[in-house]
Every structure is written in structure tokens, then in C-alpha cells.
Design a protein around this motif. Sequence first.
Motif, PDB file in Angstrom:
ATOM      1  N   THR A 205     -22.014 -19.943 -10.671  1.00 54.36           N
ATOM      2  CA  THR A 205     -21.882 -18.506 -10.919  1.00 54.36           C
ATOM      3  C   THR A 205     -21.587 -17.743  -9.643  1.00 54.36           C
ATOM      4  OG1 THR A 205     -23.418 -18.688 -12.774  1.00 54.36           O
ATOM      5  CG2 THR A 205     -23.041 -16.483 -11.861  1.00 54.36           C
ATOM      6  N   THR A 206     -22.302 -18.050  -8.586  1.00 56.51           N
ATOM      7  CA  THR A 206     -22.092 -17.339  -7.323  1.00 56.51           C
ATOM      8  C   THR A 206     -20.677 -17.528  -6.811  1.00 56.51           C
ATOM      9  OG1 THR A 206     -24.429 -17.674  -6.762  1.00 56.51           O
ATOM     10  CG2 THR A 206     -22.930 -17.058  -4.968  1.00 56.51           C
ATOM     11  N   LYS A 207     -20.163 -18.741  -6.929  1.00 57.01           N
ATOM     12  CA  LYS A 207     -18.804 -19.021  -6.473  1.00 57.01           C
ATOM     13  C   LYS A 207     -17.776 -18.252  -7.290  1.00 57.01           C
ATOM     14  CE  LYS A 207     -15.591 -22.837  -5.659  1.00 57.01           C
ATOM     15  NZ  LYS A 207     -15.375 -24.292  -5.746  1.00 57.01           N
ATOM     16  N   VAL A 208     -17.985 -18.223  -8.613  1.00 56.95           N
ATOM     17  CA  VAL A 208     -17.060 -17.500  -9.481  1.00 56.95           C
ATOM     18  C   VAL A 208     -17.075 -16.011  -9.159  1.00 56.95           C
ATOM     19  CG1 VAL A 208     -16.617 -16.820 -11.868  1.00 56.95           C
ATOM     20  CG2 VAL A 208     -17.168 -19.200 -11.331  1.00 56.95           C
ATOM     21  N   ILE A 209     -18.277 -15.460  -8.991  1.00 58.60           N
ATOM     22  CA  ILE A 209     -18.391 -14.031  -8.684  1.00 58.60           C
ATOM     23  C   ILE A 209     -17.713 -13.701  -7.365  1.00 58.60           C
ATOM     24  CG2 ILE A 209     -20.015 -12.179  -8.158  1.00 58.60           C
ATOM     25  CD1 ILE A 209     -19.884 -12.856 -11.092  1.00 58.60           C
ATOM     26  N   ASN A 210     -17.896 -14.559  -6.355  1.00 51.85           N
ATOM     27  CA  ASN A 210     -17.265 -14.318  -5.051  1.00 51.85           C
ATOM     28  C   ASN A 210     -15.741 -14.339  -5.162  1.00 51.85           C
ATOM     29  OD1 ASN A 210     -19.714 -14.048  -3.727  1.00 51.85           O
ATOM     30  ND2 ASN A 210     -19.837 -16.231  -3.210  1.00 51.85           N
ATOM     31  N   ASN A 211     -15.234 -15.315  -5.922  1.00 54.76           N
ATOM     32  CA  ASN A 211     -13.784 -15.392  -6.104  1.00 54.76           C
ATOM     33  C   ASN A 211     -13.251 -14.161  -6.833  1.00 54.76           C
ATOM     34  OD1 ASN A 211     -13.664 -17.885  -4.831  1.00 54.76           O
ATOM     35  ND2 ASN A 211     -13.845 -19.049  -6.732  1.00 54.76           N
ATOM     36  N   MET A 212     -14.002 -13.716  -7.850  1.00 59.09           N
ATOM     37  CA  MET A 212     -13.578 -12.539  -8.596  1.00 59.09           C
ATOM     38  C   MET A 212     -13.660 -11.272  -7.738  1.00 59.09           C
ATOM     39  SD  MET A 212     -12.325 -12.979 -11.507  1.00 59.09           S
ATOM     40  CE  MET A 212     -12.186 -14.116 -12.908  1.00 59.09           C
ATOM     41  N   GLU A 213     -14.637 -11.221  -6.856  1.00 61.75           N
ATOM     42  CA  GLU A 213     -14.721 -10.074  -5.952  1.00 61.75           C
ATOM     43  C   GLU A 213     -13.519 -10.024  -5.013  1.00 61.75           C
ATOM     44  OE1 GLU A 213     -18.449 -10.519  -4.045  1.00 61.75           O
ATOM     45  OE2 GLU A 213     -19.594  -9.526  -5.637  1.00 61.75           O
ATOM     46  N   ASN A 214     -13.102 -11.198  -4.537  1.00 58.95           N
ATOM     47  CA  ASN A 214     -11.889 -11.246  -3.715  1.00 58.95           C
ATOM     48  C   ASN A 214     -10.667 -10.807  -4.508  1.00 58.95           C
ATOM     49  OD1 ASN A 214     -13.314 -12.193  -1.467  1.00 58.95           O
ATOM     50  ND2 ASN A 214     -13.038 -14.341  -2.058  1.00 58.95           N
ATOM     51  N   SER A 215     -10.614 -11.262  -5.770  1.00 59.10           N
ATOM     52  CA  SER A 215      -9.500 -10.856  -6.638  1.00 59.10           C
ATOM     53  C   SER A 215      -9.518  -9.357  -6.881  1.00 59.10           C
ATOM     54  CB  SER A 215      -9.574 -11.606  -7.973  1.00 59.10           C
ATOM     55  OG  SER A 215      -9.444 -13.004  -7.786  1.00 59.10           O
ATOM     56  N   LEU A 216     -10.722  -8.791  -7.075  1.00 54.60           N
ATOM     57  CA  LEU A 216     -10.839  -7.347  -7.274  1.00 54.60           C
ATOM     58  C   LEU A 216     -10.352  -6.584  -6.049  1.00 54.60           C
ATOM     59  CD1 LEU A 216     -11.815  -4.865  -8.857  1.00 54.60           C
ATOM     60  CD2 LEU A 216     -14.095  -5.255  -7.886  1.00 54.60           C
ATOM     61  N   SER A 217     -10.725  -7.065  -4.865  1.00 58.15           N
ATOM     62  CA  SER A 217     -10.271  -6.414  -3.631  1.00 58.15           C
ATOM     63  C   SER A 217      -8.746  -6.441  -3.523  1.00 58.15           C
ATOM     64  CB  SER A 217     -10.911  -7.105  -2.426  1.00 58.15           C
ATOM     65  OG  SER A 217     -10.443  -6.541  -1.222  1.00 58.15           O
ATOM     66  N   ASN A 218      -8.163  -7.597  -3.862  1.00 57.49           N
ATOM     67  CA  ASN A 218      -6.704  -7.698  -3.813  1.00 57.49           C
ATOM     68  C   ASN A 218      -6.047  -6.830  -4.880  1.00 57.49           C
ATOM     69  OD1 ASN A 218      -6.832  -9.569  -1.712  1.00 57.49           O
ATOM     70  ND2 ASN A 218      -6.972 -11.313  -3.120  1.00 57.49           N
ATOM     71  N   MET A 219      -6.702  -6.729  -6.045  1.00 56.95           N
ATOM     72  CA  MET A 219      -6.164  -5.876  -7.109  1.00 56.95           C
ATOM     73  C   MET A 219      -6.172  -4.412  -6.700  1.00 56.95           C
ATOM     74  SD  MET A 219      -7.465  -7.342 -10.765  1.00 56.95           S
ATOM     75  CE  MET A 219      -6.811  -8.875 -11.427  1.00 56.95           C
ATOM     76  N   ILE A 220      -7.237  -3.992  -6.024  1.00 53.47           N
ATOM     77  CA  ILE A 220      -7.310  -2.613  -5.552  1.00 53.47           C
ATOM     78  C   ILE A 220      -6.177  -2.329  -4.567  1.00 53.47           C
ATOM     79  CG2 ILE A 220      -8.705  -1.001  -4.209  1.00 53.47           C
ATOM     80  CD1 ILE A 220     -11.184  -2.274  -5.462  1.00 53.47           C
ATOM     81  N   ASP A 221      -5.889  -3.283  -3.686  1.00 57.21           N
ATOM     82  CA  ASP A 221      -4.764  -3.120  -2.765  1.00 57.21           C
ATOM     83  C   ASP A 221      -3.447  -2.997  -3.528  1.00 57.21           C
ATOM     84  OD1 ASP A 221      -6.478  -3.257  -0.621  1.00 57.21           O
ATOM     85  OD2 ASP A 221      -6.181  -5.406  -0.290  1.00 57.21           O
ATOM     86  N   ALA A 222      -3.283  -3.845  -4.554  1.00 58.77           N
ATOM     87  CA  ALA A 222      -2.056  -3.799  -5.345  1.00 58.77           C
ATOM     88  C   ALA A 222      -1.924  -2.467  -6.080  1.00 58.77           C
ATOM     89  CB  ALA A 222      -2.037  -4.958  -6.343  1.00 58.77           C
ATOM     90  N   VAL A 223      -3.031  -1.989  -6.645  1.00 54.93           N
ATOM     91  CA  VAL A 223      -3.007  -0.695  -7.339  1.00 54.93           C
ATOM     92  C   VAL A 223      -2.661   0.427  -6.366  1.00 54.93           C
ATOM     93  CG1 VAL A 223      -4.432   0.996  -8.551  1.00 54.93           C
ATOM     94  CG2 VAL A 223      -4.589  -1.410  -9.158  1.00 54.93           C
ATOM     95  N   ALA A 224      -3.217   0.364  -5.161  1.00 54.53           N
ATOM     96  CA  ALA A 224      -2.902   1.381  -4.152  1.00 54.53           C
ATOM     97  C   ALA A 224      -1.415   1.379  -3.824  1.00 54.53           C
ATOM     98  CB  ALA A 224      -3.728   1.125  -2.889  1.00 54.53           C
ATOM     99  N   VAL A 225      -0.828   0.189  -3.707  1.00 54.36           N
ATOM    100  CA  VAL A 225       0.605   0.096  -3.426  1.00 54.36           C
ATOM    101  C   VAL A 225       1.410   0.706  -4.576  1.00 54.36           C
ATOM    102  CG1 VAL A 225       2.535  -1.511  -3.140  1.00 54.36           C
ATOM    103  CG2 VAL A 225       0.395  -1.919  -1.936  1.00 54.36           C
ATOM    104  N   PHE A 226       1.039   0.392  -5.807  1.00 55.81           N
ATOM    105  CA  PHE A 226       1.772   0.917  -6.957  1.00 55.81           C
ATOM    106  C   PHE A 226       1.624   2.437  -7.073  1.00 55.81           C
ATOM    107  CE2 PHE A 226       1.573  -3.474  -8.883  1.00 55.81           C
ATOM    108  CZ  PHE A 226       2.944  -3.661  -8.865  1.00 55.81           C
ATOM    109  N   ILE A 227       0.436   2.953  -6.778  1.00 56.35           N
ATOM    110  CA  ILE A 227       0.237   4.401  -6.848  1.00 56.35           C
ATOM    111  C   ILE A 227       1.078   5.109  -5.788  1.00 56.35           C
ATOM    112  CG2 ILE A 227      -1.453   6.242  -6.450  1.00 56.35           C
ATOM    113  CD1 ILE A 227      -3.527   4.531  -7.847  1.00 56.35           C
ATOM    114  N   VAL A 228       1.110   4.541  -4.583  1.00 49.79           N
ATOM    115  CA  VAL A 228       1.899   5.155  -3.512  1.00 49.79           C
ATOM    116  C   VAL A 228       3.383   5.129  -3.860  1.00 49.79           C
ATOM    117  CG1 VAL A 228       2.642   4.879  -1.117  1.00 49.79           C
ATOM    118  CG2 VAL A 228       0.218   4.717  -1.704  1.00 49.79           C
ATOM    119  N   THR A 229       3.881   3.973  -4.304  1.00 51.30           N
ATOM    120  CA  THR A 229       5.314   3.826  -4.553  1.00 51.30           C
ATOM    121  C   THR A 229       5.772   4.500  -5.843  1.00 51.30           C
ATOM    122  OG1 THR A 229       4.908   1.683  -5.638  1.00 51.30           O
ATOM    123  CG2 THR A 229       5.447   1.666  -3.296  1.00 51.30           C
ATOM    124  N   THR A 230       4.876   4.665  -6.802  1.00 48.04           N
ATOM    125  CA  THR A 230       5.267   5.217  -8.101  1.00 48.04           C
ATOM    126  C   THR A 230       4.916   6.691  -8.245  1.00 48.04           C
ATOM    127  OG1 THR A 230       4.825   3.030  -9.048  1.00 48.04           O
ATOM    128  CG2 THR A 230       5.167   4.823 -10.586  1.00 48.04           C
TER     129      THR A 230
END
Length: 277
Positions: A205-230
Amino acid sequence: MEVIKDKKTIIISALLLLLAVLFFTKVSSAHQIQELNQNTIAALDEKKEKVMLLAATSTAASTAITLIPGDVGMPLAENLADVSDYLLVVIGAIWLQKYLIAIAGMVSFKFFLPVACFGLIAYLFTRRQFFLQLTFKLALFGLLLFGIVPTSVAISNHIETTFQASIQQTIEQTQKENEKIDKELEKGKDSDWFSGIVDTFKGQTTKVINNMENSLSNMIDAVAVFIVTTCVIPVLVLMSFIWIINLIFGLSLNTDIRQFSFIGQKIRKRRKVSSES
């Protein structure tokens, strides 16, 4: 010589009249505007597919985390669900740009450019600088209006190219984590339901949560890029074009103000003379 000059004026005027009719009837049609902006519309459609894929991935990740026994993943699941809400705003902005392409093209080719052609015809017959200035301003305004969305999309694509690999990697990594959770749940279903689930996620569980937290951080970066460009870049391009248009049309406005002040001085002089008399 005067006859030759008149013939040239008539021929050029006829060509300008034909060009105005073509602008109004042919070029301003929805199909023709889409043809002129084919690359821009294709780029917006491609961006929309990426955003929808990212939204679907974040929603699936949020659902998968809620299946983990206990409440340890609930805050993360809620944050992933919020990502989808922001991406809906981006999708709405993309659709708005697609509509603006059609509207701006129709207004430019049905009004500004045909009127600019008529203004140039009037200048050829009268040789008044007013019509030449009006033609230049209307034509430039129509072209700027038509080029707002393609310009913003071109700038956005240039920026997104830098982050394209990172966004794709985020989507793929999140999808792998979702599949991993689903597989672990299936393994738990084969054994005793409760004990199987507990054994499956014990130590994982801890490993899965850590991986998902990394994915969430990357998703936030992607959303920021899309908001800026769009959302941000189109607004900045629009403000830049409005500034240019104000520079163009502000020249005539300043001239008018000077003319009105000159007329006002004349009126005051006449009143002064009449009062003295």
C-alpha cells in the motif's frame, strides 16, 4: 493619357469589387474558414484528445485508490478527482477557441475586408486620403481579428512541445499503477475475500500511494501547462492585438480631438468678439 488612367482605375475597381464579393460569399463560408484554419483546428483536436485522456486517467486513478482497504488513500483520491475538474475547464477553453475561429473568420471576411475593398475603390475615384487610411485600418483590423486564435495556438504548441514527453510519461505511468491495483484486487478475490485483500496489499500500500503521489504531482504540472497554453496565452495574445488595434485607431481619435479643440477655440473667439461689440 487621362482615358488610359480612367481605364486602369475602372479595371482595378472591378477587380476589387470581385474580391469583395468573393470575400463575402465564398471565403466567409464555414467550410472555407475551416479549410484555411485546418492546421489550427487539427492542433486543437489533438490537444483535446490529450486533455481528455489525462482526465480519464486521473478519474480512473481516483477510483482505483478508493478500492484500497482503509481510508489511507482517500485524500489522494480526492486530489486526483479535483484534477479532472480543472481539465474540464481546459476542454471548455479549447471548444471556445474552435468557435472563435469560425466567428472571427466570418466577421473578418463578411464585413471588414469587403468594406476595405470598397474603401480602396472610393480612394481610386476620389483620391482622398481618408478612404486610403480607412482601407488600411479596416484591412489590418480584419486580418488581426482572423489571426488571433491561430497565433495563440501556434505559441501554445511551441510551449507544449517542451512538455509533451513529460505529459505522455505521466499518463502511461498512472495507467500502469491503475492496472497494478486492479490486478492485485483480482488476486485477492481468488482467495478468501477479506484476508486475501489484506494479504495482497500488506507491504504494498505504501509503495502504491507513493507512486500515485508522484503521478499526482506530474499531473498537476501537466494541468498547469494546459491552463497556461489554453487559457493564459490566448488572453495575452488577445490583449496584445487589442493594444495594436488601439494604436491603429487611436491615431484618428487623437486627430479628431485636436480638430474639436480647434473648433472650440474658434467658437470662444467668436463669443468674445460678439460680447465686446
